[in-house]
Design a protein around this motif. Structure first.
Motif, mmCIF file in Angstrom:
data_model
loop_
_atom_site.group_PDB
_atom_site.id
_atom_site.type_symbol
_atom_site.label_atom_id
_atom_site.label_comp_id
_atom_site.label_asym_id
_atom_site.label_seq_id
_atom_site.Cartn_x
_atom_site.Cartn_y
_atom_site.Cartn_z
ATOM 1 N N VAL A 1 -24.895 12.128 27.211
ATOM 2 C CA VAL A 1 -25.566 10.821 27.287
ATOM 3 C C VAL A 1 -25.372 10.158 28.656
ATOM 4 O O VAL A 1 -26.317 9.640 29.251
ATOM 5 C CB VAL A 1 -25.140 9.890 26.127
ATOM 6 C CG1 VAL A 1 -23.674 9.510 26.193
ATOM 7 C CG2 VAL A 1 -25.987 8.642 26.095
ATOM 8 N N GLY A 2 -24.161 10.234 29.180
ATOM 9 C CA GLY A 2 -23.902 9.636 30.483
ATOM 10 C C GLY A 2 -24.616 10.367 31.609
ATOM 11 O O GLY A 2 -25.171 9.747 32.525
ATOM 12 N N ARG B 1 -17.779 3.302 38.493
ATOM 13 C CA ARG B 1 -17.127 3.810 37.275
ATOM 14 C C ARG B 1 -17.619 5.198 36.905
ATOM 15 O O ARG B 1 -16.877 6.004 36.360
ATOM 16 C CB ARG B 1 -17.387 2.856 36.114
ATOM 17 C CG ARG B 1 -16.603 1.559 36.200
ATOM 18 C CD ARG B 1 -17.048 0.650 35.080
ATOM 19 N NE ARG B 1 -16.387 -0.629 35.128
ATOM 20 C CZ ARG B 1 -16.989 -1.777 34.809
ATOM 21 N NH1 ARG B 1 -18.247 -1.763 34.431
ATOM 22 N NH2 ARG B 1 -16.318 -2.908 34.866
ATOM 23 N N SER B 2 -18.899 5.459 37.184
ATOM 24 C CA SER B 2 -19.433 6.771 36.806
ATOM 25 C C SER B 2 -18.745 7.880 37.596
ATOM 26 O O SER B 2 -18.764 9.035 37.194
ATOM 27 C CB SER B 2 -20.942 6.811 37.024
ATOM 28 O OG SER B 2 -21.231 6.852 38.399
ATOM 29 N N MET C 1 -19.279 13.946 34.118
ATOM 30 C CA MET C 1 -19.857 13.051 35.132
ATOM 31 C C MET C 1 -19.450 13.472 36.545
ATOM 32 O O MET C 1 -19.712 12.754 37.506
ATOM 33 C CB MET C 1 -19.403 11.612 34.879
ATOM 34 C CG MET C 1 -19.680 11.087 33.479
ATOM 35 S SD MET C 1 -21.428 10.941 33.114
ATOM 36 C CE MET C 1 -21.826 9.451 34.029
ATOM 37 N N LYS D 1 -6.564 -0.027 34.017
ATOM 38 C CA LYS D 1 -7.903 -0.553 33.741
ATOM 39 C C LYS D 1 -8.425 -1.405 34.895
ATOM 40 O O LYS D 1 -9.640 -1.635 34.991
ATOM 41 C CB LYS D 1 -7.904 -1.353 32.438
ATOM 42 C CG LYS D 1 -7.966 -0.434 31.232
ATOM 43 C CD LYS D 1 -7.934 -1.184 29.928
ATOM 44 C CE LYS D 1 -7.911 -0.198 28.779
ATOM 45 N NZ LYS D 1 -7.164 -0.704 27.625
ATOM 46 N N PRO E 1 -20.978 -0.153 37.817
ATOM 47 C CA PRO E 1 -21.354 1.013 37.019
ATOM 48 C C PRO E 1 -21.363 2.309 37.843
ATOM 49 O O PRO E 1 -20.894 3.340 37.386
ATOM 50 C CB PRO E 1 -22.767 0.650 36.536
ATOM 51 C CG PRO E 1 -22.754 -0.827 36.476
ATOM 52 C CD PRO E 1 -21.897 -1.276 37.638
ATOM 53 N N LYS F 1 -28.393 9.267 31.149
ATOM 54 C CA LYS F 1 -28.731 7.852 31.316
ATOM 55 C C LYS F 1 -28.158 7.256 32.607
ATOM 56 O O LYS F 1 -28.699 6.281 33.125
ATOM 57 C CB LYS F 1 -28.203 7.033 30.131
ATOM 58 C CG LYS F 1 -28.680 7.502 28.778
ATOM 59 C CD LYS F 1 -30.177 7.346 28.617
ATOM 60 C CE LYS F 1 -30.628 7.906 27.272
ATOM 61 N NZ LYS F 1 -32.088 8.062 27.202
ATOM 62 N N VAL F 2 -27.048 7.794 33.089
ATOM 63 C CA VAL F 2 -26.438 7.204 34.277
ATOM 64 C C VAL F 2 -26.749 8.033 35.530
ATOM 65 O O VAL F 2 -27.167 7.490 36.549
ATOM 66 C CB VAL F 2 -24.902 7.082 34.109
ATOM 67 C CG1 VAL F 2 -24.269 6.543 35.380
ATOM 68 C CG2 VAL F 2 -24.585 6.174 32.931
ATOM 69 N N MET G 1 -12.402 8.397 32.751
ATOM 70 C CA MET G 1 -11.316 7.707 32.063
ATOM 71 C C MET G 1 -11.120 8.272 30.660
ATOM 72 O O MET G 1 -12.075 8.506 29.930
ATOM 73 C CB MET G 1 -11.592 6.210 31.977
ATOM 74 C CG MET G 1 -10.432 5.436 31.381
ATOM 75 S SD MET G 1 -10.435 3.733 31.944
ATOM 76 C CE MET G 1 -8.724 3.293 31.721
ATOM 77 N N LEU H 1 -12.352 -2.335 34.605
ATOM 78 C CA LEU H 1 -12.520 -2.736 33.204
ATOM 79 C C LEU H 1 -11.800 -4.050 32.952
ATOM 80 O O LEU H 1 -12.179 -4.820 32.080
ATOM 81 C CB LEU H 1 -11.970 -1.663 32.261
ATOM 82 C CG LEU H 1 -12.812 -0.404 32.082
ATOM 83 C CD1 LEU H 1 -12.158 0.534 31.091
ATOM 84 C CD2 LEU H 1 -14.220 -0.740 31.631
ATOM 85 N N GLU H 2 -10.732 -4.275 33.707
ATOM 86 C CA GLU H 2 -10.039 -5.561 33.667
ATOM 87 C C GLU H 2 -10.169 -6.192 35.050
ATOM 88 O O GLU H 2 -9.904 -5.538 36.050
ATOM 89 C CB GLU H 2 -8.544 -5.362 33.360
ATOM 90 C CG GLU H 2 -8.243 -4.872 31.956
ATOM 91 C CD GLU H 2 -8.363 -5.978 30.922
ATOM 92 O OE1 GLU H 2 -8.591 -7.140 31.299
ATOM 93 O OE2 GLU H 2 -8.232 -5.652 29.728
ATOM 94 N N ASN I 1 -10.640 0.872 37.576
ATOM 95 C CA ASN I 1 -12.095 1.021 37.484
ATOM 96 C C ASN I 1 -12.787 -0.270 37.042
ATOM 97 O O ASN I 1 -13.904 -0.260 36.548
ATOM 98 C CB ASN I 1 -12.482 2.200 36.586
ATOM 99 C CG ASN I 1 -12.069 1.992 35.138
ATOM 100 O OD1 ASN I 1 -11.353 1.051 34.834
ATOM 101 N ND2 ASN I 1 -12.526 2.861 34.266
ATOM 102 N N ARG J 1 -15.970 14.923 28.217
ATOM 103 C CA ARG J 1 -16.977 13.891 28.453
ATOM 104 C C ARG J 1 -16.788 13.252 29.829
ATOM 105 O O ARG J 1 -17.753 13.009 30.550
ATOM 106 C CB ARG J 1 -16.886 12.825 27.358
ATOM 107 C CG ARG J 1 -17.795 11.638 27.582
ATOM 108 C CD ARG J 1 -17.742 10.658 26.446
ATOM 109 N NE ARG J 1 -16.518 9.874 26.432
ATOM 110 C CZ ARG J 1 -16.284 8.869 25.588
ATOM 111 N NH1 ARG J 1 -17.193 8.549 24.696
ATOM 112 N NH2 ARG J 1 -15.147 8.212 25.627
#
Ligand SMILES: Nc1ncnc2c1ncn2[C@@H]1O[C@H](COP(=O)(O)OP(=O)(O)OP(=O)(O)O)[C@@H](O)[C@H]1O
Ligand SMILES: [Mg+2]
Lengths: 242, 245
Positions: A100-101, A76-77, A153, A45, A73, A104-105, A81, A50-51, A48, A149
């Motif tokens: 959705v990604g 990460r895109s 991306m 984590k 962002p 929107k991204v 993950m 997240l941590e 990317n 999913r």
């Protein structure tokens, strides 16, 4: 592709990661294993962002993850993950989860995203489930959607955190086979897993962690031949006996 | 009991005017519904905003929003009504203060709506915060890992899920708004309770008056409840009991 240099991280006073360093080259498949609580999820984590981590640096495709100026962002895109508990968005249909990604991204049009999503669903063998909700799918199917999913991306590399450990035994195979196909196609992958069969089949390298440290970081051949640390030998003998 | 029943009272002409008591009650119902819906709109917008910010990374913002919630939750609604109506205008800049006191149109209605809206928003904010915090961290991670910014993660993932979780308490909050709107009579909004008191004094038929009013409040709450159930049904996620674990 992924460079981890001397990363340390604390939860309060508790040190989760101690001076971890490793590298994943483009096209390489690296398996991360180790006992529960050894910090595998935490490490992956961090890759990317997240941590957050306190010390050291992580570079993904040349970009500093820990730098506050980095557009996280965006980074990460480009890093897919896959989670232990799938984490599909339950209120969206399967195809919406895949689009959705993109919309929107990445700013793709709805039709473009839909076409891409449908192709990927076909690829993971779930074309006819496009209109269903995640809650209506089995665990194995959900995890395959989750892989789709992430792939939607167009990631440059993929992170997996125990993708099969929440699955019933009979569903593990279907997920592993999707991952193996990916690996054979040359996707860069960092995979936390205890599936040693997968490691033997497609991994290039194996990282063994214990107590927040990277204890072994070797080729697959060496790891399964003669792991140097006692801890890794013990771990292996336990896992392989099952 | 020496009570003179008169069930025809609602349709009787009121002395001196061309109106019936029923038309009084209907006017009251109109104001009750207006104040309630107006407050509800304010409460939803502010409640979701403040509740969301309470879970945001900025400690200072979160603390400020917590203070907001505590402030509005811990003062009786009736007192808040008087504070907004009598006290707050005194502390406005002179020009504005004069305008509010003398010229502001529909002053009672707007004050009551704002007051009840803010009061309810604090309660909704609390529910929204709890709803968001009850979601598994994995959903937030999944949203962020996909490349969503934090606001996008809230917009597309966390809030839609939290909304579904808090629909039951939100339903009772919506019904409460109708009931609480009766407090607006205290500052002279011509809503149901206000009209009821007038009718009772004027007609001296207290029982008929309050039975009718009770029925009207009941109908409001019932419709509010049905409306929310309809939304609950429409937003139910196939294959899920509540939100996914
Ligand atoms: N948010 C947190 N706060 C405090 N401690 C944490 C937190 N998350 C994880 N830890 C601790 O950090 C250590 C490493 O956790 P991590 O989840 O990375 O282990 P893991 O190797 O992935 O284990 P598992 O195989 O069980 O998934 C554990 O001892 C865990 O208790
Ligand atoms: Mg883990």
């Amino acid at each position: 592709m992924i460079e981890i240099r001397n990363v340390s991280k604390w939860y309060g006073k508790f040190q989760v990661l101690t001076d971890c360093s490793s590298k994943v080259e483009k096209g390489e498949v690296v398996v991360v294993c180790g006992p529960s609580g050894s910090g595998k999820s935490t490490l992956i984590k961090c890759v990317n962002g997240l941590e957050p981590f306190l010390e050291g640096e992580i570079l993904v495709n040349g970009t500093q993850v820990g730098d506050p100026k980095t557009d996280l962002p965006k980074l990460r895109s480009s890093v897919g993950m896959v989670f232990q508990h799938f984490e599909l968005f339950p209120h969206m249909t399967v195809i919406e989860n895949l689009t959705v990604g993109q919309v929107k991204v990445l700013g793709r049009t709805k039709e473009e995203a839909r076409r891409k999503g449908a192709d990927l669903l076909d690829r993971v063998g779930l074309k006819e489930f496009a209109g269903k909700h995640p809650g209506q799918l089995s665990g194995g199917q959900q995890q395959r959607v989750a892989i789709g999913r992430a792939l939607a991306m167009d990631p440059i590399c993929m992170l997996f955190d125990e993708p099969t450990s929440a699955l019933d035994p009979e569903m593990i195979g279907e997920v592993l086979s999707v991952m193996q196909d990916l690996a054979r196609e040359g996707m860069t992958m960092m995979v936390v897993t205890h599936e040693m069969g997968f490691a033997r089949n497609v991994a290039h390298r194996v990282i063994f962690m214990d107590n927040g440290r990277i204890v072994e970081d070797t080729t697959k051949q060496e790891f399964f031949g003669t792991p140097r640390s006692e801890r890794a030998q013990l771990f292996l003998s336990r896992i392989l006996r099952h | 009991m020496n009570y003179h029943w008169n069930w025809g009272i609602y349709l009787e002409q009121i002395k001196g005017g061309g109106e019936t008591y029923l038309s009084w009650l209907m006017t009251g119902l109109g104001w009750t519904v207006s104040v309630s819906l107006c407050s509800w709109a304010i409460a939803l917008v502010l409640g979701f905003l403040i509740g969301t910010l309470r879970t945001a990374p900025s400690r200072r913002v979160a603390r400020l929003c917590t203070a907001y919630v505590e402030l509005f939750r811990n003062i009786p609604l009736l007192v808040q009504m008087f504070l907004w109506f009598f006290v707050v205008p005194e502390f406005l800049p002179h020009g504005l203060s004069m305008w509010v006191k003398q010229e502001m149109p529909a002053k009672e209605f707007l004050t009551a709506s704002a007051c009840l809206g803010l009061f309810t928003s604090a309660r909704i904010a609390e529910q929204v915060r709890a709803g968001i915090q009850s979601l598994p961290a994995g959903q937030r991670h999944a949203g962020l890992a996909m490349g969503f910014t934090l606001p996008q993660t809230y917009r597309y993932v966390l809030l839609p899920l939290a909304f579904r979780i808090i629909l039951p308490p939100l339903t009772s909050e919506f019904m409460n708004v109708f009931k609480n709107s009766s407090v607006a009579f205290a500052i002279g909004v011509l809503e149901l309770t206000f009209q009821a008191r007038q009718m009772q004094e004027d007609s001296e038929q207290g029982i008929e008056t309050y039975l009718a009013v009770t029925l009207l409040y009941f109908i409001c709450a019932f419709i509010a409840n049905r409306g929310m159930s309809w939304i609950e049904k429409r937003t139910r996620i196939p294959g899920c009991i509540a939100a996914e674990t």
